[in-house]
Design a protein around this motif. Structure first.
Motif, mmCIF file in Angstrom:
data_model
loop_
_atom_site.group_PDB
_atom_site.id
_atom_site.type_symbol
_atom_site.label_atom_id
_atom_site.label_comp_id
_atom_site.label_asym_id
_atom_site.label_seq_id
_atom_site.Cartn_x
_atom_site.Cartn_y
_atom_site.Cartn_z
ATOM 1 N N ASP B 68 -18.335 -5.934 -10.115
ATOM 2 C CA ASP B 68 -19.539 -5.439 -9.441
ATOM 3 C C ASP B 68 -20.594 -4.957 -10.433
ATOM 4 O OD1 ASP B 68 -18.861 -6.078 -6.902
ATOM 5 O OD2 ASP B 68 -18.010 -4.112 -6.409
ATOM 6 N N ALA B 69 -20.161 -4.551 -11.601
ATOM 7 C CA ALA B 69 -21.127 -4.204 -12.645
ATOM 8 C C ALA B 69 -21.529 -5.457 -13.414
ATOM 9 C CB ALA B 69 -20.522 -3.169 -13.587
ATOM 10 N N LEU B 70 -20.509 -6.271 -13.727
ATOM 11 C CA LEU B 70 -20.733 -7.449 -14.564
ATOM 12 C C LEU B 70 -21.740 -8.413 -13.946
ATOM 13 C CD1 LEU B 70 -19.530 -8.642 -17.205
ATOM 14 C CD2 LEU B 70 -17.968 -9.946 -15.765
ATOM 15 N N LYS B 71 -21.650 -8.599 -12.635
ATOM 16 C CA LYS B 71 -22.495 -9.600 -11.965
ATOM 17 C C LYS B 71 -23.969 -9.220 -12.023
ATOM 18 C CE LYS B 71 -22.299 -7.627 -7.322
ATOM 19 N NZ LYS B 71 -21.603 -7.581 -6.026
ATOM 20 N N ARG B 72 -24.245 -7.968 -12.393
ATOM 21 C CA ARG B 72 -25.633 -7.487 -12.500
ATOM 22 C C ARG B 72 -26.220 -7.720 -13.891
ATOM 23 N NH1 ARG B 72 -27.111 -6.903 -7.396
ATOM 24 N NH2 ARG B 72 -25.546 -5.799 -6.184
ATOM 25 N N VAL B 298 -31.718 -1.233 -14.364
ATOM 26 C CA VAL B 298 -30.257 -1.308 -14.316
ATOM 27 C C VAL B 298 -29.848 -1.038 -12.873
ATOM 28 C CG1 VAL B 298 -28.093 -0.271 -15.110
ATOM 29 C CG2 VAL B 298 -30.031 -0.528 -16.697
ATOM 30 N N HIS B 299 -29.144 -1.996 -12.278
ATOM 31 C CA HIS B 299 -28.733 -1.825 -10.887
ATOM 32 C C HIS B 299 -27.816 -0.615 -10.777
ATOM 33 C CE1 HIS B 299 -27.316 -2.801 -6.874
ATOM 34 N NE2 HIS B 299 -28.310 -3.683 -6.804
ATOM 35 N N TYR B 300 -27.989 0.181 -9.720
ATOM 36 C CA TYR B 300 -27.225 1.423 -9.596
ATOM 37 C C TYR B 300 -25.713 1.166 -9.582
ATOM 38 C CZ TYR B 300 -25.946 6.130 -8.152
ATOM 39 O OH TYR B 300 -25.400 7.378 -8.106
#
Lengths: 443, 443
Positions: B68-72, B298-300
């Protein structure tokens, strides 16, 4: 465009030439092993001549030769293929770039990643010459005292290929959405974790680079044993092969294409390119003189060692300027021994000439005018001996320039070779489809 | 030329930037991961600004982050370093090219050969960022379920370095005589067979490429543990380090230089370059605004994951727009936890802002006008906090162009940075001597 079959041409190169006497030939660049400017010139000439691919021969050790032969040759050392071909990618636009990489002495994650990277850097021009590396000196550079047996090498190669192609398929072609607005860089549903655990390899994945431009870079193989031909039929896009005559070439061509068909796959999606050593002259005798002059530059020490290996008999006490004496039966491979004896007889070579031929290059050759060479190539194509050739130039730059300026235009006039690249990728040049992704349907 | 100490500047890059929000910044090239044209533009700008080196960060796995972090983030994928830097070598003339290669997951024969090849291709501009690779996900891509322990990794690294440098010394600098007349290509007395058998590695040699142009390519290391600092003092030409403040930088600088002196080797033949994230504005507030704008990209989801890791506490239930609540003691490293809490307090950041800072970049930074940044760099140099910096650009191309057009000229005006390259090799740029050959005296 013509509708008839077209020749495919690769250039099979070492920086100075594959012929060990070539560094002494007039006009040669003896320092090309380490001088990028020369390689850049060669590849740009090949690209202007519309060659399908530049193909770099490679070894993972200093060549396995007695030092008295080795010290006479430029072939002991060279650029490393990934670094060289990547640099050449930056100074070319269309020509394919084929690098050799070993399934025995490298890791599939590195290999998958480097070819994917070269494919992205070159916009789809990478090819992998998959070799199993039979040189025992290479094993000793990689921590192994004993070399893997032939069959084991091939089993590992087959698994290695499955892992590399599986890693290339880690990402769907449309995985990277890069939606600036929503902040989604890739779609996690389009990422596949390989999690391979097999007999020789255990590799988790995914690969940390997008799927190659070509889907999979072109896979080239040179297997000639039964196991090698079968692996080639199953996995190769291009087979590079050493054939001694058109008759032998036709047998090999039929055999490999049939193996392919038995797998239910189209025979024209596998291209067979025998290596051929080409010497061009404005007349036949000029071409023959060039060949003789080149062979004469092979130092006798070096040739004697090659001839002794080929015959399985020490020839250093023979009269260099006499004919080859009778040789007792030896442990050398019978076919290699007979081929050498037949060569000496048919061309009436002295021991010195024979040694120099063996120490330089003694496989398939075409020697003559541009028309002679075009005739031979056309015959191979029409009689299904090959789909084209991996051309070896006798000396550089002259041999390459002669081929590009004289033979290529003759092939073009006959409608046998492209006058301009029609596509952009190496698969385009070879008429090969882009493989689908085994884990994701096409977008 | 000035006689005062000069700054050395490397560019520490990922294709889109090291900051995970950078691909969404106005003007960014979100596809730079696979688009060579962008990388070519970047490195040519750096060369025009006389940077010592281009330095490519690398990983041997998709980054170890929750998906979920990586895909951002654009940081999951990239070019492979040897292929990328070789291509960049072909489109540049002077700038150094530093590639990361692992002593844990590669073979010394391959590594020695590839860097030697890159050094020849680039006429002496190659550098090796020697890493031991601590990412356990990398191990799983290379057939290992268990990762080597830290100390074992360093023992293997030390041996690996000895083997690689020994292979680079396989040939004397004057081994290749290429005497066309006599037919002698190399002098066999000037060829050394390493025949290494050690605790981890067994490598025979010789290397099948001539000694590199620089003798040995520049060796870069980033060790910060005791073992890491000691290996760096023994083997590195350049130390790349993460330092959080000038005070910490001075301690590190003094420590490593002293270790070097205790080995009887000149301290100025080891260059220490901390990484620094630089945001340039025409005013301080403009620079700060750029930093805030970048962090806001940076996406939350991605920031929350980084902040939770840093604090060892799941922060997803916190009010994003409130201050950071008290956090109970956890298993997270105390220093990392305290640094984050101190950052939130000193800059009065909300949970969201803190998460976005952590998810982007939270190490040493310099933010302000070109003069502010030159002031800080000058202070580090004069107070022996560093010999220069490995500069990280917040977003590309703008951040790099700003640095090249505004900060570099200011450093040049102060006599702190070259206006033109004086030498041709990376060793020349860094003021490092060319190592002698351990097996042969200089010609």
């Amino acid at each position: 465009m013509t509708s008839s079959r077209q020749l495919h041409l690769g250039a099979f190169m070492r920086p100075v030439s594959l012929h060990t006497g070539a560094w002494r030939y007039p006009g040669a660049f003896p320092d090309a092993n380490f001088n990028f400017a020369h390689l850049k010139r060669f590849v740009q000439t090949l690209e202007a001549a519309c060659f399908d691919a530049f193909f770099m021969a490679d070894h993972l050790a200093v060549l396995n030769m007695p030092v008295d032969a080795l010290k006479r040759s430029h072939t002991a050392t060279s650029f490393e293929p990934f670094t060289l071909l990547s640099a050449l990618a930056a100074v070319t636009e269309r020509i394919g770039l084929v690098a050799t990489a070993s399934t025995t002495f490298d890791e599939p994650y590195h290999i998958a990643r480097r070819f994917a990277s070269l494919d992205h850097l070159s916009n789809g021009r990478a090819g992998w010459n998959l070799v199993t590396t039979s040189n025992p000196d290479a094993a000793r550079n990689f921590g192994r005292d004993e070399h893997l047996e032939h069959d084991e090498r091939y089993r590992r190669a087959r698994e290695f290929y499955d892992v590399v192609t599986g890693l290339w398929d880690s990402w769907a072609d449309d995985a990277f959405v890069r939606d600036v607005e929503s902040g989604l860089y890739f779609d996690p549903e389009k990422l596949h974790v390989l999690a391979h655990k097999g007999e020789y390899l255990s590799v988790r994945g995914p690969l940390n680079i997008a799927r190659p431009v070509q889907g999979w870079p072109v896979v080239v193989q040179a297997g000639s044993s039964e196991a090698g031909k079968q692996v080639a039929a199953e996995t190769a896009d291009v087979v590079f092969t050493a054939q001694s005559s058109l008759e032998a070439g036709k047998r090999f061509y039929g055999d490999v294409k049939e193996r392919r068909e038995r797998l239910g796959r189209p025979r024209n999606h596998l291209k067979i390119l025998p290596g051929v050593f080409v010497v061009v002259g404005d007349s036949r005798s000029e071409a023959q003189d060039k060949r003789a002059k080149l062979d004469a530059l092979v130092h006798y020490e070096s040739g004697v060692s090659s001839l002794s290996i080929a015959l399985g008999h020490d020839v250093s006490s023979f009269d260099p300027d006499g004919p080859l004496p009778e040789i007792p039966e030896t442990n050398a491979s019978r076919s290699s021994r007979e081929r050498v004896i037949e060569l000496a007889r048919s061309e009436k070579l002295t021991v010195r000439q024979l040694a120099q031929r063996l120490g330089g290059y003694s496989g398939l050759q075409m020697i003559g005018t541009a028309r002679d060479i075009a005739d031979e190539m056309q015959q191979w194509l029409e009689e299904e001996g090959s789909d084209g050739f991996n051309v070896m130039f006798p000396f550089l730059p002259e041999g390459l320039d002669d081929f590009a300026r004289k033979v290529v235009p003759e092939l073009q006039r006959r409608g046998l070779f492209r006058r301009a690249y029609e596509g952009t990728t190496l698969r385009d040049h070879l008429g090969l489809p882009r493989p689908g992704n085994r884990f994701f349907k096409s977008p």
